[in-house]
Design a protein around this motif. Structure first.
Motif, short mmCIF file in Angstrom:
data_model
loop_
_atom_site.label_atom_id
_atom_site.label_comp_id
_atom_site.label_asym_id
_atom_site.label_seq_id
_atom_site.Cartn_x
_atom_site.Cartn_y
_atom_site.Cartn_z
N VAL B 23 55.05 27.41 11.60
CA VAL B 23 54.02 28.43 11.41
C VAL B 23 54.00 29.38 12.60
CG1 VAL B 23 51.52 28.78 11.41
CG2 VAL B 23 52.56 27.13 9.85
N SER B 27 55.30 33.21 12.10
CA SER B 27 54.29 34.28 12.22
C SER B 27 54.74 35.29 13.25
CB SER B 27 52.93 33.69 12.56
OG SER B 27 52.94 33.23 13.90
N ARG B 28 55.53 34.85 14.25
CA ARG B 28 56.05 35.80 15.23
C ARG B 28 57.16 36.66 14.61
NH1 ARG B 28 52.14 34.36 16.86
NH2 ARG B 28 51.46 33.78 18.95
N THR B 30 57.16 37.92 11.74
CA THR B 30 56.64 39.00 10.88
C THR B 30 56.46 40.29 11.67
OG1 THR B 30 54.42 38.21 11.27
CG2 THR B 30 55.47 37.51 9.22
N PRO B 33 52.53 41.11 16.99
CA PRO B 33 51.13 40.92 16.59
C PRO B 33 50.26 42.11 16.99
CG PRO B 33 51.97 38.98 17.71
CD PRO B 33 53.03 40.02 17.81
N PHE B 270 44.78 37.25 10.53
CA PHE B 270 45.80 36.20 10.67
C PHE B 270 45.28 34.89 11.22
CE2 PHE B 270 48.29 40.07 10.48
CZ PHE B 270 49.20 39.70 9.52
N LEU B 274 46.19 31.34 9.49
CA LEU B 274 46.82 30.21 10.18
C LEU B 274 45.93 28.97 10.14
CD1 LEU B 274 48.58 31.72 13.32
CD2 LEU B 274 49.48 31.16 11.07
#
Lengths: 539, 304
Positions: B23, B27-28, B30, B33, B270, B274
């Motif tokens: 996860v 998520s990094r 994508t 941030p 986000f 998460l």
């Protein structure tokens, strides 16, 4: 006419299947009196179990249908009795012991629970039921009965499970106990114990015992009278002695002549260069030593039988020789090269020289492959044996060699009988032109007459093709007829090794003697003597 | 038994750990941030500030360490939209979903087991025919369609039940009923098949020979053995529901974790996404552990 305890009159049962209506039994009649043991003897498909199922109301209808007859229990017809009333007879007045105690005991309940249930169903109080359950487990000779009450079926050995079944059947002190092949799945020594337990219990309670079996030896050991069945009909009845010594019907004659253990014994030739020389083979599973220093020699074309009870290491020996499992230590020299230390690649070439035939041909033949595919698969893996153009011809040859027909090549395993399937398994082994075939209980699951045919086939192959056999078996009479040498195993050790004649006529070890005494002879008089011997050994 | 549970907990722990790693790094992947969180017209200064504030300039491994440390404290950061801890938002939604799943699965299990057993006892009988019709409907009718039709019929035309939302017992009826259909059909078939097999088994023959009655044969001898495959499927279905019955929750305006996740993804919240993933994953692991324990309780052979 005197009233019998149980009388089956003109019973006919048929099954409606997709393939048409099959008559399971036609117009059969027999009776059983108090304190008497009646054996129903027959091979698979003879309908020997059908009347028992009818008595216990275990025939599924449909597809089954009882078309005719009566089953009189103390003069009342069970077949016309209301269902509730009839159920109260099951387990209470008439109880049943089945062949395979592992399958027939519920795996998710304790043995104690299952025993108690029988008594609760028939109106006993819980305390009383539990007390009696404990008593019964003691009576049938289960070790530490208190602890056994809380154990599950899978935690017992086969013989112990059969004792649990017997305890369950005796729970309500029934008038009749029906035992359907009660010892078929058991070792010879355990079989003898279970049969004598049944015998003692019968003497204690005076119950009538109906014993369904395929084994002439069992009949000789326990039966007062015997009913011989074939193709759903009764072909002969009488005392075991009458039937054995003076059979009237051709089928009975055939059955008796097929009984193993009375042919001439093999006289092995002088010893030459060994084909296989095993020394100091060991294999342990955790703390359990399955093989403990096993050593022996095998000559080309020789048959060596390995006998012993379950857990003696017979099958582990076979599996280690084939490298299906790795032995911990020891040597197995195949023509001078050690099988056990060979690399996978070297082993591949050797595989074809050593083949195996398993006990259950139904499981060891792939159901989705035709006989042609099953046999020719060997040449797909080892193409150097035979060019593809000759496969068809060779399959036909092999089928002929094992007594099957060329047109069988197109069929699938399920279209054959058990004996035919075992022939296919043998043909498959022969396809690789092996020099050694290891047979693990290869004839144990077969009917006596089929067994005799398969043994004769193996013997012919041995003579004609000079194939050596390692023949693992628990059935001593078969071994006696077929083996040159016999190796007796116990707890992973070789107890005794000698020619068939030495082992069967002058055994040196107590264990071998016990094993031999536990075997059952089809001749009631011989069996009578053997039983006395056995009792002497135990005492 | 204790060893078995310990083993399962341990292996679940490893799977969870693997999930945490996945996860975090996914998520990094994508994107940055800072760029995702801040509006498109944000200045470089704002971006730098944001990065410094959230430690995004640190090496990835340090960020990961911090992330794990926060996880252990159940700290998933703030929800951007609701300005309170993300975990609180998720727990709130999860509580709704959990109740919905628990009620539905309980009803489904009871109904499927009873009707499936009776259907198996007499194949071709009335219960069996009912079972096949219901299973067919369950398998073939899409749940969003059933949900909308149910709203039109029961809420709009008859006005017996509320269309959506929560508040009274009546609000639960439609979501539970619609959610019920598919797993019911599936589990019913599994129960039926497993029971038929169990009825044909040898121990049932023994029970009949002992004089045991039909009721006891069905519900004592056969059912417990037949339950083993059924439990696996029930657990599977329950796990799927815990993940959020997204469609049902959305259609019925039900504030569960599924709806929350969809909303949060759309709103780029986000932290909540998460947190929701971790919480539902944990719930599913617990669910699987329960299945294993139930297995061990039902089948003594698994225990030893």
């Amino acid at each position: 006419m005197a009233e019998h305890l149980l009388e089956v009159r003109n019973l006919s049962v048929q099954f409606h299947t997709a393939g048409g209506t099959v008559k399971a039994v036609s117009n059969i009649s027999w009776y059983l009196d108090r304190g008497e043991t009646l054996a129903i003897l027959g091979e698979s498909g003879s309908g020997k179990s059908v009347s028992a199922s009818a008595i216990m109301n275990l025939i599924d209808m449909p597809p089954g249908e009882i078309t005719n007859g009566q089953i009189l229990f103390e003069g009342r017809d069970l077949l016309t009795m209301p269902i509730g009333k009839r159920r109260m007879i099951n387990g209470k007045r008439i109880a049943m012991i089945f062949q395979d105690p592992l399958g027939h005991l519920n795996p998710v309940y304790t043995v104690g629970w299952q025993l108690v249930e029988t008594m609760l169903v028939h109106g006993a109080g819980r305390d009383e039921a539990e007390r009696r359950a404990l008593e019964l487990l003691k009576r049938v000779g289960l070790p530490s009965p208190e602890a056994s009450m809380k154990k599950y079926p899978h935690q017992f050995s086969g013989g112990q499970r059969q004792r649990v079944m017997i305890a369950m059947a005796l729970a309500m002190k029934p008038d009749i106990v029906i035992a359907d092949e009660p010892t078929t799945a058991l070792d010879v020594t355990v079989q003898a114990e279970v049969l004598s337990l049944l015998d003692e219990l019968q003497k204690e309670t005076g119950m009538g015992l109906l014993l369904i079996t395929h084994d002439l030896g069992v009949v000789a050991e326990v039966a007062d009278r015997v009913v011989v069945m074939n193709g759903g009909e009764i072909v002969e009845t009488g005392t075991p002695s009458e039937v054995y010594h003076n059979p009237q019907h051709p089928y009975t004659k055939k059955l008796i002549s097929a009984a193993p253990g009375r042919g001439a014994m093999h006289e092995p030739q002088g010893r030459g260069e060994a084909l296989l020389r095993v020394s100091g083979m060991e294999k342990a599973y955790g703390a359990f030593k399955a093989l403990d220093g096993v050593s022996f020699d095998l000559q080309p074309g020789e048959t060596m039988a390995v006998v012993g009870e379950s857990g003696s290491g017979k099958s582990t020996l076979a599996r280690c020789l084939l490298r299906l499992e790795e032995a911990d230590s020891g040597q197995a020299l195949w023509k001078g090269r050690d099988l056990l230390s060979m690399s996978r690649k070297e082993l591949f070439g050797l595989r074809r020289q050593i083949q195996m035939v398993f006990q259950d041909p139904t499981q060891s033949l792939n159901p989705r492959m035709s006989v042609y595919e099953l046999i020719s698969e060997a040449w797909v893996i080892h193409p150097e044996i035979l060019p593809k153009a000759r496969w068809r011809e060779r399959v036909d040859e092999l089928l002929a060699q094992v007594g099957l027909l060329p047109e069988h090549a197109r069929r699938y395993p399920h279209q054959f009988s058990g004996g035919q399937r075992q022939r296919i398994a043998i043909a498959r082994a022969l396809a690789l032109e092996p020099q050694l075939i290891i047979c693990d209980e290869a004839v144990s699951a077969l009917d006596v007459s089929i067994q005799a045919q398969v043994i004769a086939l193996l013997d012919k192959l041995r003579r004609e093709l000079k194939i050596a056999f390692i023949f693992i078996a628990h059935d001593l009479p078969v071994v006696r007829d077929f083996a040159d040498h016999v190796m007796v195993m116990k707890s992973g050790k070789v107890v005794e090794r000698g020619t068939a004649r030495q082992i069967f006529e002058s055994p040196r070890q107590d264990y071998t003697r016990r094993l031999l005494a536990a075997g059952l002879d089809p001749d009631p008089e011989v069996q009578q003597r053997r039983r006395l011997e056995r009792e002497a050994i135990i005492a | 038994m204790r060893k078995l549970i310990l083993g399962r907990v341990l292996s679940s722990f490893f799977s969870l750990a693997a999930l945490v790693v996945m996860v975090f790094f996914l998520s990094r992947l994508t994107g940055d941030p800072a760029a995702l969180f801040l509006p498109r017209e944000a200045t470089q200064e704002m971006l730098d500030n944001f990065r410094r504030l959230h430690g995004l300039n640190d090496p990835l491994i340090v960020q990961f360490g911090r992330y794990v440390w926060d996880l252990l404290h159940l700290d998933f950061g703030q929800s951007l939209r609701q300005a309170r801890p993300a975990i609180d938002v998720v727990f709130e939604g999860f509580a709704w979903t959990f109740q919905l799943a628990a009620i539905t699965i309980a009803l489904v299990s009871i109904a499927a087991i009873v009707i499936g057993s009776l259907a198996a006892f007499r194949p071709g009988g009335i219960f069996d025919r009912f079972a096949s019709v219901v299973s067919l409907i369950g398998a073939s009718a899409p749940d969003f369609w059933v949900a909308i039709v149910a709203i039109v019929v029961f809420a709009v035309n008859f006005a017996w039940l509320p269309t959506s939302g929560t508040g009274t017992v009546w609000h639960w009826i439609l979501p539970v009923a619609v959610l019920f259909i598919r797993p019911f059909g599936l589990i019913l078939q599994i129960v039926r098949g497993s029971m038929i097999q169990s009825f044909g088994s040898l121990y049932v023959k023994t029970a009949r020979a002992k004089g045991v009655g039909n009721t006891s044969i069905i519900f004592v001898h056969t059912l417990r053995n037949a339950m083993l495959p059924v439990i696996t499927v029930i657990g599977d279905q329950a796990a799927a529901m815990l993940n959020g019955a997204v469609i049902i929750e959305t259609i019925f305006g039900f504030p569960g974790v599924g709806k929350l996740m969809i909303d949060s993804i759309l709103q780029r919240d986000f932290n909540v996404v998460l947190a929701a993933i971790m919480v539902t994953a944990l719930a599913i692991f617990v669910m699987n552990l329960l299945i294993d324990i139930a297995y061990a309780i039902l089948d003594p052979r698994v225990r030893t």
